[in-house]
Structure formats: C-alpha cells, structure tokens
Design an enzyme around this catalytic site. Structure first.
Site, PDB file in Angstrom:
ATOM      1  N   ALA A  16       0.844  -1.206   0.000  1.00  0.00           N
ATOM      2  CA  ALA A  16       0.000   0.000   0.000  1.00  0.00           C
ATOM      3  C   ALA A  16       0.873   1.248   0.000  1.00  0.00           C
ATOM      4  O   ALA A  16       0.612   2.205  -0.750  1.00  0.00           O
ATOM      5  CB  ALA A  16      -0.937   0.000   1.209  1.00  0.00           C
ATOM      6  N   ALA A  46       2.777 -12.379   2.430  1.00  0.00           N
ATOM      7  CA  ALA A  46       1.492 -12.797   1.862  1.00  0.00           C
ATOM      8  C   ALA A  46       1.694 -13.969   0.912  1.00  0.00           C
ATOM      9  O   ALA A  46       2.477 -13.890  -0.032  1.00  0.00           O
ATOM     10  CB  ALA A  46       0.832 -11.630   1.139  1.00  0.00           C
ATOM     11  N   GLN A  47       0.987 -15.053   1.174  1.00  0.00           N
ATOM     12  CA  GLN A  47       1.126 -16.248   0.338  1.00  0.00           C
ATOM     13  C   GLN A  47      -0.004 -16.336  -0.684  1.00  0.00           C
ATOM     14  O   GLN A  47       0.197 -16.749  -1.817  1.00  0.00           O
ATOM     15  CB  GLN A  47       1.141 -17.498   1.218  1.00  0.00           C
ATOM     16  N   GLY A  48      -1.189 -15.963  -0.222  1.00  0.00           N
ATOM     17  CA  GLY A  48      -2.302 -15.929  -1.155  1.00  0.00           C
ATOM     18  C   GLY A  48      -1.960 -14.887  -2.199  1.00  0.00           C
ATOM     19  O   GLY A  48      -1.108 -14.032  -1.981  1.00  0.00           O
ATOM     20  N   GLU A 114      -9.498 -20.122  -3.154  1.00  0.00           N
ATOM     21  CA  GLU A 114      -9.290 -20.029  -1.699  1.00  0.00           C
ATOM     22  C   GLU A 114     -10.646 -19.879  -1.029  1.00  0.00           C
ATOM     23  O   GLU A 114     -11.670 -19.777  -1.711  1.00  0.00           O
ATOM     24  CB  GLU A 114      -8.360 -18.845  -1.377  1.00  0.00           C
ATOM     25  N   HIS A 230      -6.645 -16.394  10.759  1.00  0.00           N
ATOM     26  CA  HIS A 230      -6.430 -17.380   9.690  1.00  0.00           C
ATOM     27  C   HIS A 230      -6.505 -18.752  10.343  1.00  0.00           C
ATOM     28  O   HIS A 230      -5.943 -18.971  11.407  1.00  0.00           O
ATOM     29  CB  HIS A 230      -5.058 -17.157   9.041  1.00  0.00           C
ATOM     30  N   ARG A 277     -13.195 -17.867   6.097  1.00  0.00           N
ATOM     31  CA  ARG A 277     -12.132 -18.050   7.076  1.00  0.00           C
ATOM     32  C   ARG A 277     -12.602 -18.073   8.531  1.00  0.00           C
ATOM     33  O   ARG A 277     -12.071 -18.801   9.350  1.00  0.00           O
ATOM     34  CB  ARG A 277     -11.166 -16.880   6.919  1.00  0.00           C
ATOM     35  N   HIS A 339      -4.599 -12.546  11.764  1.00  0.00           N
ATOM     36  CA  HIS A 339      -4.100 -12.452  10.388  1.00  0.00           C
ATOM     37  C   HIS A 339      -4.347 -11.098   9.754  1.00  0.00           C
ATOM     38  O   HIS A 339      -3.489 -10.564   9.056  1.00  0.00           O
ATOM     39  CB  HIS A 339      -4.782 -13.551   9.571  1.00  0.00           C
ATOM     40  N   GLU A 363      -3.998  -1.965   5.332  1.00  0.00           N
ATOM     41  CA  GLU A 363      -4.676  -2.581   6.487  1.00  0.00           C
ATOM     42  C   GLU A 363      -4.979  -1.607   7.619  1.00  0.00           C
ATOM     43  O   GLU A 363      -5.950  -1.792   8.361  1.00  0.00           O
ATOM     44  CB  GLU A 363      -3.820  -3.746   6.999  1.00  0.00           C
ATOM     45  N   ARG A 374     -12.641 -10.232   5.896  1.00  0.00           N
ATOM     46  CA  ARG A 374     -12.114 -10.059   4.529  1.00  0.00           C
ATOM     47  C   ARG A 374     -12.137 -11.364   3.737  1.00  0.00           C
ATOM     48  O   ARG A 374     -11.791 -12.430   4.257  1.00  0.00           O
ATOM     49  CB  ARG A 374     -10.674  -9.528   4.597  1.00  0.00           C
ATOM     50  N   SER A 379      -6.629  -8.557  -0.011  1.00  0.00           N
ATOM     51  CA  SER A 379      -5.900  -7.503   0.717  1.00  0.00           C
ATOM     52  C   SER A 379      -4.778  -6.889  -0.105  1.00  0.00           C
ATOM     53  O   SER A 379      -4.615  -5.666  -0.113  1.00  0.00           O
ATOM     54  CB  SER A 379      -5.355  -8.019   2.042  1.00  0.00           C
TER      55      SER A 379
HETATM   56  C1  SIN Z   1      -3.549 -17.395   2.464  1.00  0.00           C
HETATM   57  O1  SIN Z   1      -2.717 -17.582   1.587  1.00  0.00           O
HETATM   58  O2  SIN Z   1      -4.155 -18.308   2.990  1.00  0.00           O
HETATM   59  C2  SIN Z   1      -3.833 -15.998   2.906  1.00  0.00           C
HETATM   60  C3  SIN Z   1      -4.342 -15.178   1.813  1.00  0.00           C
HETATM   61  C4  SIN Z   1      -5.006 -13.933   2.330  1.00  0.00           C
HETATM   62  O3  SIN Z   1      -4.732 -13.484   3.428  1.00  0.00           O
HETATM   63  O4  SIN Z   1      -5.876 -13.415   1.639  1.00  0.00           O
END
Ligand code: SIN
Length: 486
Positions: A16, A46-48, A114, A230, A277, A339, A363, A374, A379
């Site tokens: 951001a 961040a993995q997602g 996801e 998470h 989530r 998370h 955030e 969310r 994000s």
């Molecule tokens: C995740 O990879 O599980 C997290 C992704 C996210 O926070 O949107």
C-alpha cells in the site's frame, strides 16, 4: 522540474505504501520504514495472491457477491463494487511493473481457489510467494523513482499538527535520535495489529503503531472488533509470529483433520474446507481445545496435493521443513492465528481520514471494503488499488501551508517487553476467534489497570471496548453463548 512543496510522507514500505508513493509522482515523497532495507512488512509474507475475475465464466459481480458474503454484508457496497471492477486492471498494472504471475502449460494465467470464493480466481506469483514477488517488483520501481526518497530505520512516533491539520512527522532512528520531517500530507500505510495477539501470521512490526498514531491525532477509527484469524498457521508451540500455511493448499485439495483423523469441516458448511475463514478458524480453535484435552493437535492433511511443492508452495515447504515436518509425507499441525484487521482509521474512498492532511491506505485504513471479514486474496488487491488511487489524489492536491500554532500528537511510550507479552496473551484469550461477553469484560477491567503504561495497552482497550459494544456475532467477531463449551 523541482517541486518546492514539502514532501508527502508515506509511513510504511508494504504494497500500500509503495503503490501510494509510486502514484504520487511527480510530487516529492519521503518513504519512511522501520526496517533499513524495506523488509518486515506483512505484504512480504502474503502467500495468497490477488483475486480478480479474469476467467470468462467469472465476473466482477460474482467477485463482489463473494466479498459481501464473506464480509457478512457489513461492507461498503460501493467500495466493493469498485474494488472488484478494478481488479483485472490491477493485475495488468502489476504485470507492467514487472510481476510475472504463474501460468499453466498453455501459457494462460493460473487461477487458484481459496476460502469463500465460489470459483477459481486467484493469481499467484512464485507459487505461494506472491507478496514477496510483488514487493520486490514495486521496491525496484520505487528505488529508481526520482521523486521518492527512501528513509529506512525510522519509527514514526508523533504527528505534527498546525491549524488542526497534519503537517509533519517525528521519527526515531535506531540510535534514539529524533528526526522531524515537515510534510504536505502524511500517509499511514503501517499495516495491521496481528502482532498484538499471542499467535499471529503477521510480522512482529504489525503492532498497530500507525493506528495508535492516527488515533492520537484525533482521527476516527471504526470496526476495531473485527480481527480475522487465519485457520491455518503452523502450530509451533510457544512461538509468537507463526509461518502461514496458505489456504491455497486447501484450494488444491488439502483437508483439515482432528486429532482422531476425522475430517474437520465435513457437514459443517457447503464449501467444506473452503468455507469463509471465520467459520474454519472457529472450527480449528474448538477442535484444538478438544484435542488438547486428549493430548492431541489439529492437522492439515496435504497428501492429496499433486502440484509440485517446490514451485507451487515453496514458502510452506521451506517453513515446514525448517520445523522438521515434510508436508509431502506428514500432516501439518495447525492453529488459528491473528491475520488481518478489517477495522482501522476511517477513510473515504480516496484514503482521507477525519483529520485534514492525514491519509491512510492498506490494512491500517478502514474504508469498509472488507466488511466484518475479509475475503481471501482481497488484501494485496486493496493495498495496490487504494494506494494508487490515494497517490494520484495527493499528486493533484495543492499543499496548504498552515500558519497557526503547532502541536504534537504523540503515540506515547511503549510497553516493556514482558508487559507486551502479557498483553498478547490477554488479547488472545479475550478477543481471539471465539469471544465471550463475560471474559471481554473481565479482561477489559484488567487492561484498565494498565492505564498509562503503554500505547499498545490503550489500543487493546479500544479493541475490547469495540468488541463489548457489538453484542451479536458478526463475521470475524464471534460471541459464544454462555452455555457453549469452547
Ligand atoms: C492465504 O494464503 O491463505 C492468505 C491469503 C489472504 O490473506 O488473503
């Protein structure tokens, strides 16, 4: 051309902050960051990836609907519509910045799924290293942008106000020296508050300092009670900042199992392991409490995954191996972890807080787009789109020079390390994935006794206050009935 105006000060070096700084060109920007080298933001972890309706069978409308359902319809609908409509363009912009998103054998962008998404619409880069790849690309752009001056190793601890408008920042360096920077505008892009909880997927710097600073300056905050947990961080006993075990694993077929090997989400929600989530996090929380009584743990069974771990999930693979678990062969012990903060400083669509001269993005800001919970992979998207929108607004906003009295709005002194650790435990117990009115009251009283001892305690108090004022469960804010065994 030289710009005579005071610089825009952006505090925070995640996506951001970087997107804001880049879009503010040609206005001069000072980018302040706690880490010397720009590392340490939650974006880097961040993995997602990024959600965008790119499949011809998908649409921004369907993305909007999923965002609203996950957010328990507490969202700002206009912001959600805007975010989802702009998402494909955000992907194109990132590609233009040099981000190479993962592609399938035919060369098309790979779309993953996801929690809470009814269809596959998440693009990733570097498999589960999306945040790190994005950040590298944006950092490289920022480092060679002539209008941006990087100031690493500084912790902003006060805002300067003149005539009621923010016009500068005070920051402390590693040697304890103070630096005062006059500003035409100040942007808080400092991330969330996960590190105030005993278990978090965030880095330790995600401690709410920007939120505390904004509130000290009188900026309005809202929705502080909405903290997303998470469901699957790596369960490393005694550790505070835990490696995330991305939801994309469940998107690729991994299943949650209880200590007895039973499928955890079976029959609980139509989307099963990919339920929103908050639903999955509560189930894991409850199963862990049960498992602890039986001396067991909760597991993510990833044995059904056929993807190449080294390319699709290199981050999870490395984190698990580091802790002696081979996720290709062994189930992964998991725990919920703080998370993402849906609440924050109230901003309008352009990132303006209620205090003139003070802006927020990412955030730390609350424009209402995420509602009470969310949706996965929204994000980074918000950070990029809102950062760029804010940067463009700032570039076009003439600097106003105040002449009146000035005053400092100070974040205040920090808690001592042992008290901070006690505070994290307290917040985890009081305001974790499952809350109880009685214990919220009990812990709030405890916190009030800490009055004046540190800004983190004041912030935690605001969070518990907000949680107590919301009597009904909504999204990530879940109040258990008194008789429930949780
Ligand atoms: C995740 O990879 O599980 C997290 C992704 C996210 O926070 O949107």
């Amino acid at each position: 051309m030289k710009h005579p105006r005071a610089p825009i000060v952006v505090i925070g070096g995640g996506v951001a902050g970087l997107a804001t700084a880049l879009a503010a060109a040609p206005a001069p920007v000072r980018l302040l960051c706690r880490a010397i080298d720009g590392t340490g933001s939650a974006s880097a972890l961040a993995q997602g990836g990024i959600a965008a309706a790119l499949d011809p069978a998908d649409s921004p409308l369907a993305h909007t609907e999923d965002t609203l359902v996950a957010g328990a319809h507490h969202n700002n609908v206009a912001m959600v519509r805007w975010l989802c409509a702009q998402a494909p363009e955000a992907i194109a912009w990132l590609q233009a910045q040099g981000v190479a998103f993962d592609r399938d054998a035919g060369g098309a962008l790979k779309l993953g799924r996801e929690g809470g998404h009814r269809v596959a619409r998440i693009v990733h880069a570097g498999g589960d290293a999306s945040g790190a790849v994005l950040l590298r690309a944006l950092l490289a752009k920022a480092q060679c942008a002539a209008h941006i001056q990087w100031r690493g190793g500084l912790d902003a601890d006060a805002l300067l106000l003149r005539d009621g408008a923010v016009c500068g920042v005070r920051a402390i360096d590693g040697q304890g020296r103070q630096h005062v920077i006059e500003a035409s505008a100040v942007v808080l892009a400092t991330g969330g508050i996960g590190a105030l909880f005993a278990c978090t997927s965030n880095p330790s710097g995600a401690d709410g300092s920007g939120l505390a600073l904004g509130m000290a300056a009188g900026a309005r905050a809202r929705d502080l009670e909405f903290v997303q947990f998470h469901p699957t961080a790596l369960d490393v006993p005694g550790a505070h900042c835990l490696p995330l075990i991305t939801e994309a694993l469940r998107g690729a077929g991994a299943r949650l199992r209880d200590a007895g090997g039973r499928l955890l989400m079976e029959g609980l929600h139509p989307l099963g392991d990919l339920a929103p989530r908050d639903v999955v996090a509560r189930r894991v929380w409850q199963a862990r409490r049960q498992a602890r009584r039986d001396d067991g743990r909760v597991w993510l069974d990833a044995s059904a995954i056929t993807a190449e771990w080294e390319t699709a999930f290199p981050t999870v693979l490395a984190a698990c191996l580091k802790h002696g678990i081979d996720p290709r062969r062994q189930p992964i012990p998991v725990t919920p972890a703080a998370h993402f903060h849906m609440g924050g400083l109230v901003v309008d669509g352009d990132g303006r807080t209620s205090v003139p001269g003070l802006y927020a993005a990412g955030e730390v800001a609350c424009n209402g787009v995420h509602g009470a919970n969310r949706l996965a992979s929204n994000s980074l998207l918000e950070g990029i789109l809102c950062g760029r929108r804010l940067g463009a607004v700032l570039a076009a906003t003439p600097a106003v020079v105040g002449r009146g009295e000035h005053r400092w709005a100070e974040r205040g002194s920090a808690l001592a390390a042992t008290d901070l650790s006690r505070l994290r435990d307290l917040l985890w117990q009081a305001a974790g994935p499952v809350r109880r009115t009685e214990s919220l009251r009990h812990y709030l009283l405890q916190l009030m006794a800490w009055q004046g001892q540190g800004w983190q305690a004041r912030l935690a108090q605001s969070l518990l206050d907000a949680a107590l004022q919301r009597h009904e469960s909504l999204g990530a804010h879940y109040i258990a009935a008194p008789e429930m065994d949780v």
